[in-house]
Write a protein that holds these residues in place. Sequence first.
Motif, PDB file in Angstrom:
ATOM      1  N   VAL A  52      -5.390   5.156  -8.034  1.00  0.00           N
ATOM      2  CA  VAL A  52      -4.350   5.703  -7.156  1.00  0.00           C
ATOM      3  C   VAL A  52      -3.047   5.823  -7.945  1.00  0.00           C
ATOM      4  O   VAL A  52      -2.636   4.875  -8.609  1.00  0.00           O
ATOM      5  N   GLY A  65       5.866   2.852  -0.986  1.00  0.00           N
ATOM      6  CA  GLY A  65       4.862   1.920  -0.482  1.00  0.00           C
ATOM      7  C   GLY A  65       5.458   1.005   0.555  1.00  0.00           C
ATOM      8  O   GLY A  65       6.666   1.030   0.811  1.00  0.00           O
ATOM      9  N   ARG A  74       0.458   5.457  -8.320  1.00  0.00           N
ATOM     10  CA  ARG A  74       1.463   4.702  -7.579  1.00  0.00           C
ATOM     11  C   ARG A  74       2.887   5.050  -7.980  1.00  0.00           C
ATOM     12  O   ARG A  74       3.837   4.531  -7.412  1.00  0.00           O
ATOM     13  N   VAL A  76       0.843  -1.208   0.000  1.00  0.00           N
ATOM     14  CA  VAL A  76       0.000   0.000   0.000  1.00  0.00           C
ATOM     15  C   VAL A  76       0.877   1.256   0.000  1.00  0.00           C
ATOM     16  O   VAL A  76       2.014   1.229   0.477  1.00  0.00           O
ATOM     17  N   ALA A  91       1.163   5.971   4.101  1.00  0.00           N
ATOM     18  CA  ALA A  91       0.166   6.978   4.490  1.00  0.00           C
ATOM     19  C   ALA A  91       0.811   8.276   4.945  1.00  0.00           C
ATOM     20  O   ALA A  91       0.147   9.313   5.002  1.00  0.00           O
ATOM     21  N   SER A 149       1.137  -3.478   4.042  1.00  0.00           N
ATOM     22  CA  SER A 149       0.035  -2.939   4.845  1.00  0.00           C
ATOM     23  C   SER A 149       0.208  -3.384   6.299  1.00  0.00           C
ATOM     24  O   SER A 149       0.355  -4.573   6.576  1.00  0.00           O
ATOM     25  N   THR A 154      -4.856  -0.951   4.517  1.00  0.00           N
ATOM     26  CA  THR A 154      -4.808   0.399   5.080  1.00  0.00           C
ATOM     27  C   THR A 154      -5.032   1.465   4.011  1.00  0.00           C
ATOM     28  O   THR A 154      -5.068   2.642   4.324  1.00  0.00           O
ATOM     29  N   ASP A 155      -5.214   1.058   2.732  1.00  0.00           N
ATOM     30  CA  ASP A 155      -5.568   2.082   1.732  1.00  0.00           C
ATOM     31  C   ASP A 155      -7.030   1.946   1.292  1.00  0.00           C
ATOM     32  O   ASP A 155      -7.828   2.845   1.487  1.00  0.00           O
ATOM     33  N   ARG A 204      -0.167  11.544  -1.317  1.00  0.00           N
ATOM     34  CA  ARG A 204      -0.841  10.596  -2.203  1.00  0.00           C
ATOM     35  C   ARG A 204      -1.781  11.329  -3.156  1.00  0.00           C
ATOM     36  O   ARG A 204      -2.420  12.306  -2.774  1.00  0.00           O
TER      37      ARG A 204
END
Length: 262
Positions: free
Chosen positions: A27, A34, A29, A12, A15, A37, A124-125, A19
């Motif tokens: 998304v 990344g 990337r 992911v 955070a 997660s 978590t995304d 982003r």
Amino acid sequence: MSLRIVVTVKYVPDATGDRHFADDLTVDRDDVDGLLSELDEYAVEQALQISENSDDDVEVTVLTVGPEDAKDALRKALSMGADKAIHVEDDDLHGTDAIGTSLVLAKAIEKAGYDLVISGMASTDGTMGVVPALLAERLGVPQVTLLSEVSVEDGTVKGRRDGDAASETLEASLPAVVSVTDQSGEARYPSFKGIMAAKKKPVESWDLEDLEIDAEEVGLDGAYTVVDGAAQRPARTAGTIVKDEGEGGKQLAEFLASQKFI
Ligand SMILES: Cc1cc2nc3c(=O)[nH]c(=O)nc-3n(C[C@H](O)[C@H](O)[C@H](O)COP(=O)(O)OP(=O)(O)OC[C@H]3O[C@@H](n4cnc5c(N)ncnc54)[C@H](O)[C@@H]3O)c2cc1C
């Protein structure tokens, strides 16, 4: 006896980084760091604990569907102690939704062979928390989700699911899919030895053809969910500092009232 555990792990965007969405509302990337997660670290931890507490031969395979850089998530899981890894990567996966992702994961799990699948409670995304249930349906096996305790004994997986008012004790015969929560036990840090050992562990790469999946079934065209729009969240404002010179409480109450908190 032997037990084959497949842990699904997602790569992911970090955070803490910036982003963005790309022009096609997927998304972006590129140029985004990344990582594995965090919630999937708990899934890897539970697989390793089952392996360590078992008298049987246990093999822990970590599986990800994701871009080239998703290998980083696999390396982290291998350095925690997983035995081998599978990376499903294909340009046609761009824009795949949860239903498509579950198809790819299910085909890869079937090809790898499994007795138990362990997933995180949510990524978590995307944070949909639907993939484990979709996987169980596709594989045609029982699902025992959101476990905060998990163990395997005599061909059965057992666990505890904690709710607000009660805790349930659940079990299912293997093969099965389980998902574990962030209450299931602290995930270990990879040791230096683990990081070095991970470099030598096998990582298989499969594409859609290897899994006999048509490109039309995945990607943006095959997706059942569509992102209609996305907007950048407004930048944070400086905030209001209340200096207490005898009237601080009143000013605070006025501020809270003006924001409709009270
Ligand atoms: C290359 C690529 C491009 C994508 N583009 C889009 C897009 O444009 N729009 C869109 O809606 N979705 C896209 N997806 C899919 C999306 O990122 C999610 O993987 C998918 O929708 C699952 O939703 P979720 O993350 O909320 O999963 P959840 O249901 O919250 O995840 C629960 C658990 O399922 C497992 N899991 C979930 N995803 C994966 C995975 N990829 N690999 C391994 N395990 C996993 C993990 O164990 C996780 O803890 C893309 C996926 C890939 C691989």
